[in-house]
Design an enzyme around this catalytic site. Structure first.
Site, PDB file in Angstrom:
ATOM      1  N   HIS A 207      -9.042  -3.336   6.601  1.00  0.00           N
ATOM      2  CA  HIS A 207      -8.473  -2.127   6.231  1.00  0.00           C
ATOM      3  C   HIS A 207      -7.049  -1.906   6.690  1.00  0.00           C
ATOM      4  CE1 HIS A 207      -8.064   1.821   4.874  1.00  0.00           C
ATOM      5  NE2 HIS A 207      -7.939   2.498   5.971  1.00  0.00           N
TER       6      HIS A 207
ATOM      7  N   ARG B  24      -6.822   2.224  15.412  1.00  0.00           N
ATOM      8  CA  ARG B  24      -6.029   3.495  14.706  1.00  0.00           C
ATOM      9  C   ARG B  24      -7.150   4.489  14.543  1.00  0.00           C
ATOM     10  NH1 ARG B  24      -4.985   5.446   9.317  1.00  0.00           N
ATOM     11  NH2 ARG B  24      -5.570   3.475   8.268  1.00  0.00           N
TER      12      ARG B  24
ATOM     13  N   HIS C 165     -12.771  -0.985   8.359  1.00  0.00           N
ATOM     14  CA  HIS C 165     -13.008   0.312   8.137  1.00  0.00           C
ATOM     15  C   HIS C 165     -14.526   0.200   7.740  1.00  0.00           C
ATOM     16  CE1 HIS C 165     -13.585   4.334   6.063  1.00  0.00           C
ATOM     17  NE2 HIS C 165     -12.242   4.266   6.372  1.00  0.00           N
TER      18      HIS C 165
ATOM     19  N   ARG D  66     -13.438   3.986  14.346  1.00  0.00           N
ATOM     20  CA  ARG D  66     -13.679   3.477  13.468  1.00  0.00           C
ATOM     21  C   ARG D  66     -14.351   1.951  14.089  1.00  0.00           C
ATOM     22  NH1 ARG D  66      -8.607   4.038   9.128  1.00  0.00           N
ATOM     23  NH2 ARG D  66      -9.630   6.164   8.381  1.00  0.00           N
TER      24      ARG D  66
ATOM     25  N   GLU E 123     -12.013  13.548  10.656  1.00  0.00           N
ATOM     26  CA  GLU E 123     -12.554  12.420  10.563  1.00  0.00           C
ATOM     27  C   GLU E 123     -12.865  11.734  11.756  1.00  0.00           C
ATOM     28  OE1 GLU E 123     -10.447   9.738   7.428  1.00  0.00           O
ATOM     29  OE2 GLU E 123      -8.981  11.563   7.326  1.00  0.00           O
TER      30      GLU E 123
HETATM   31  C1  LIG Z   1      -7.840   2.721   0.284  1.00  0.00           C
HETATM   32  C2  LIG Z   1      -6.698   3.003   1.304  1.00  0.00           C
HETATM   33  C3  LIG Z   1      -6.828   4.214   1.983  1.00  0.00           C
HETATM   34  C4  LIG Z   1      -6.128   4.800   3.037  1.00  0.00           C
HETATM   35  N1  LIG Z   1      -6.323   5.836   3.524  1.00  0.00           N
HETATM   36  C5  LIG Z   1      -5.345   6.562   4.596  1.00  0.00           C
HETATM   37  C6  LIG Z   1      -5.390   7.839   4.794  1.00  0.00           C
HETATM   38  O1  LIG Z   1      -6.077   8.663   4.121  1.00  0.00           O
HETATM   39  N2  LIG Z   1      -4.586   8.358   5.729  1.00  0.00           N
HETATM   40  C7  LIG Z   1      -3.791   7.489   6.629  1.00  0.00           C
HETATM   41  O2  LIG Z   1      -3.042   7.972   7.449  1.00  0.00           O
HETATM   42  N3  LIG Z   1      -3.777   6.301   5.988  1.00  0.00           N
HETATM   43  C8  LIG Z   1      -4.498   5.656   4.938  1.00  0.00           C
HETATM   44  N4  LIG Z   1      -4.488   4.451   4.688  1.00  0.00           N
HETATM   45  C9  LIG Z   1      -3.379   3.498   5.387  1.00  0.00           C
HETATM   46  C10 LIG Z   1      -2.112   3.693   4.812  1.00  0.00           C
HETATM   47  O3  LIG Z   1      -2.306   4.113   3.595  1.00  0.00           O
HETATM   48  C11 LIG Z   1      -0.894   2.629   4.905  1.00  0.00           C
HETATM   49  O4  LIG Z   1      -1.033   2.204   6.387  1.00  0.00           O
HETATM   50  C12 LIG Z   1       0.390   2.998   4.939  1.00  0.00           C
HETATM   51  O5  LIG Z   1       0.397   3.832   3.350  1.00  0.00           O
HETATM   52  C13 LIG Z   1       1.362   1.986   4.587  1.00  0.00           C
HETATM   53  O6  LIG Z   1       2.517   2.279   4.293  1.00  0.00           O
HETATM   54  P1  LIG Z   1       3.699   1.750   4.382  1.00  0.00           P
HETATM   55  O7  LIG Z   1       5.010   2.338   3.813  1.00  0.00           O
HETATM   56  O8  LIG Z   1       4.041   0.912   5.621  1.00  0.00           O
HETATM   57  O9  LIG Z   1       3.328   0.232   3.366  1.00  0.00           O
HETATM   58  P2  LIG Z   1       2.618   0.264   1.983  1.00  0.00           P
HETATM   59  O10 LIG Z   1       2.662   1.576   1.085  1.00  0.00           O
HETATM   60  O11 LIG Z   1       1.649  -0.715   1.711  1.00  0.00           O
HETATM   61  O12 LIG Z   1       4.049  -0.338   1.257  1.00  0.00           O
HETATM   62  C14 LIG Z   1       4.733  -1.719   1.155  1.00  0.00           C
HETATM   63  C15 LIG Z   1       5.792  -2.055   0.421  1.00  0.00           C
HETATM   64  O13 LIG Z   1       6.276  -3.138   0.843  1.00  0.00           O
HETATM   65  C16 LIG Z   1       6.501  -3.945  -0.227  1.00  0.00           C
HETATM   66  N5  LIG Z   1       6.723  -5.305  -0.091  1.00  0.00           N
HETATM   67  C17 LIG Z   1       5.713  -5.963   0.685  1.00  0.00           C
HETATM   68  N6  LIG Z   1       6.317  -7.489   0.653  1.00  0.00           N
HETATM   69  C18 LIG Z   1       7.537  -7.372   0.184  1.00  0.00           C
HETATM   70  C19 LIG Z   1       8.680  -8.495  -0.117  1.00  0.00           C
HETATM   71  N7  LIG Z   1       8.162  -9.700   0.399  1.00  0.00           N
HETATM   72  N8  LIG Z   1       9.502  -8.365  -0.799  1.00  0.00           N
HETATM   73  C20 LIG Z   1       9.709  -6.895  -1.459  1.00  0.00           C
HETATM   74  N9  LIG Z   1       8.941  -5.885  -1.127  1.00  0.00           N
HETATM   75  C21 LIG Z   1       7.720  -6.054  -0.195  1.00  0.00           C
HETATM   76  C22 LIG Z   1       5.490  -3.536  -1.420  1.00  0.00           C
HETATM   77  O14 LIG Z   1       5.938  -3.938  -2.905  1.00  0.00           O
HETATM   78  C23 LIG Z   1       5.375  -2.155  -1.261  1.00  0.00           C
HETATM   79  O15 LIG Z   1       6.293  -1.320  -1.955  1.00  0.00           O
HETATM   80  C24 LIG Z   1      -5.123   3.891   3.673  1.00  0.00           C
HETATM   81  C25 LIG Z   1      -4.979   2.563   3.211  1.00  0.00           C
HETATM   82  C26 LIG Z   1      -5.549   2.001   2.309  1.00  0.00           C
HETATM   83  C27 LIG Z   1      -5.841   0.699   1.639  1.00  0.00           C
END
Ligand SMILES: Cc1cc2nc3c(=O)[nH]c(=O)nc-3n(C[C@H](O)[C@H](O)[C@H](O)COP(=O)(O)OP(=O)(O)OC[C@H]3O[C@@H](n4cnc5c(N)ncnc54)[C@H](O)[C@@H]3O)c2cc1C
Length: 435
Positions: free
Chosen positions: A329, A364, A226, A268, A112
């Site tokens: 993004h 990123r 993005h 990006r 990528e």
């Molecule tokens: C479409 C898309 C494609 C992507 N592709 C990639 C990729 O190919 N490779 C890569 O490295 N990254 C990718 N990313 C980025 C990556 O997916 C995210 O940055 C990463 O998954 C974030 O993980 P996280 O555990 O921090 O949060 P998330 O997976 O967003 O989880 C957040 C959690 O917090 C909870 N939460 C939030 N607020 C509260 C609250 N007040 N009370 C209780 N619970 C709460 C939510 O319910 C959820 O369970 C992509 C993102 C998107 C949107």
């Protein structure tokens, strides 16, 4: 009002929340909460894959690519940790049952923007779904872990500048979850934007709660757009992402006259800016991603999720072009943490997108987010494991009505909007400010 006691409270069921839980010692009680259903996280949506150093010799080059994409605003020690620990963390993921794509008995490494070599492991174009399902299945098996869905954190419980758990709303009533340690893994901020690839529920709750409790934040202005979300003239809850790995596999960016205008494998921020400039120059709201040379059979096999997503929106890979435009993004800034994901408040950790480890600098590098979620959530868990037996659970008394808790929830949203309005300046109109 209910009082619940646990050793560790984790807010979020994405990669960071689930992986930290799985790395807490098995004899410690862990509660993980999610705002809506557990799978409604951004992790589930991730398409392209997870970066990893291909081998020890690739570590330095991986570090350099990450620093270059981040415009050297990164915290170098954190980038070194990320690259060095990438192989181990992917191995741990595999040991939990994660399935990646293979080619000739090796990972089918893809590429990528910003990576100097192919070093991204993936599970077709639905890597995040596979990561979530692997971690969630394992967490459900563990006797020490409970997952509570539809449970919203509205504030932390604090006393003497230390965190002792959280205040939550579930089923229209308030509970206090008392914990020795708390991990915020509540994800990003895309839900605050009109056009974003993120879930609407990603409203920066963790950032607001941190701000309101004087916990240190960092780099709030580092927001990633993005380059290639599907362009649609309809209002959509969420913009559909056309993964960067399509460009990694040969898709070309063209303007509406079919002319090339940028190297599509630059980082990006540069590609997004080049697209905006081209849109302005040609007076259009989108450019094209030309996939006509890639072969329909290959595309369908390699990108089944994007193929289905496009079909559902009336677009066929047979057309040879996909209209795309940049949208919000990812959030590189967040709650400032050290290399063990500790925040500036005692007892409180942050990992995943809500945190700022400094790994990403100002921009990123593709596929470094899931990896950061793995590496730094495990570090948080290891640090907690080393301290937890010496810590007593403290039950902080608090009388809080549902009305007051709902008020806190509302204030978190306005606080998050306020913070990002300030950093976006003239682009503030991109925020949704009437939710
Ligand atoms: C479409 C898309 C494609 C992507 N592709 C990639 C990729 O190919 N490779 C890569 O490295 N990254 C990718 N990313 C980025 C990556 O997916 C995210 O940055 C990463 O998954 C974030 O993980 P996280 O555990 O921090 O949060 P998330 O997976 O967003 O989880 C957040 C959690 O917090 C909870 N939460 C939030 N607020 C509260 C609250 N007040 N009370 C209780 N619970 C709460 C939510 O319910 C959820 O369970 C992509 C993102 C998107 C949107």
């Amino acid at each position: 009002m209910m009082d619940i006691c646990t050793d560790v409270l984790i807010v979020g069921t994405g990669v960071a929340g689930l992986f930290s839980a799985l790395n807490i010692e098995a004899d410690k009680k862990v509660i993980i909460i999610s705002k809506t259903k557990a799978d409604e996280c951004n992790t589930y949506l991730a398409q392209g894959g997870i970066s990893k150093a291909k081998n020890k010799d690739d570590t330095e080059s991986f570090v350099q690519d990450t620093l270059k994409a981040g415009r050297h605003k990164n915290r170098k020690e954190a980038v070194e940790v990320l690259a060095k620990e990438s192989i181990k963390n992917i191995d741990l993921l595999l040991s939990l049952g994660m399935k990646f794509d293979y080619k000739d008995e090796e990972f089918d490494y893809t590429r990528e923007g910003g990576h100097s070599i192919n070093r991204i492991v993936h599970s077709t174009d639905e890597t995040g779904k596979m990561v979530f399902e692997t971690l969630y299945k394992e967490a459900k098996k563990r006797k020490n872990i409970s997952i509570i869905e539809d449970c919203i954190l509205v504030d932390i419980l604090k006393e003497d500048k230390s965190c002792y758990g959280g205040i939550v709303i579930k089923n229209g009533s308030v509970s206090l979850i008392h914990s020795k340690f708390t991990i915020l893994a509540s994800g990003g901020i895309g839900g605050l934007f009109t056009n974003s690839t993120n879930r609407r529920t990603s409203t920066g709750d963790g950032i607001a709660i941190a701000f309101r409790n004087n916990i240190e934040l960092e780099n709030l202005e580092y927001i990633q757009f993005h380059p290639t979300a599907l362009y649609e003239d309809k209002d959509r809850e969420r913009r559909f992402l056309i993964s960067e790995s399509l460009r990694g596999e040969g898709a070309k960016l063209k303007n509406i006259n079919g002319e090339a205008f940028t190297d599509e494998l630059l980082p990006r921020d540069i590609v997004s800016n080049n697209i905006w400039r081209e849109q302005l120059r040609t007076g259009t709201d989108f450019v094209y991603l030309d996939i006509s040379q890639m072969g329909e059979k290959f595309l369908k096999n390699r990108f089944p999720g994007i193929y289905k997503g496009c079909l559902a929106r009336g677009l066929n890979f047979k057309d040879g072009v996909i209209p795309v435009t940049p949208v919000q993004h990812y959030f590189m800034g967040g709650i400032k943490v050290d290399l063990n994901s500790k925040t500036s408040m005692n007892g409180l950790y942050a990992c995943g997108e809500v945190s700022c480890t400094g790994v990403h600098g100002a921009n990123r590098l593709a596929s470094n987010s899931l990896l950061e979620g793995l590496v730094f959530s495990r570090r948080a868990a290891i640090d907690i494991n080393s301290k937890i037996d010496d810590k007593q659970l403290k039950v902080v008394k608090k009388d809080i009505t549902l009305e007051k808790a709902l008020q806190l929830k509302k204030e978190n949203l306005s606080c998050a909007l306020e913070q990002f309005k300030k950093v976006l300046g003239e682009k503030e109109h991109e925020l949704i400010n009437n939710r």
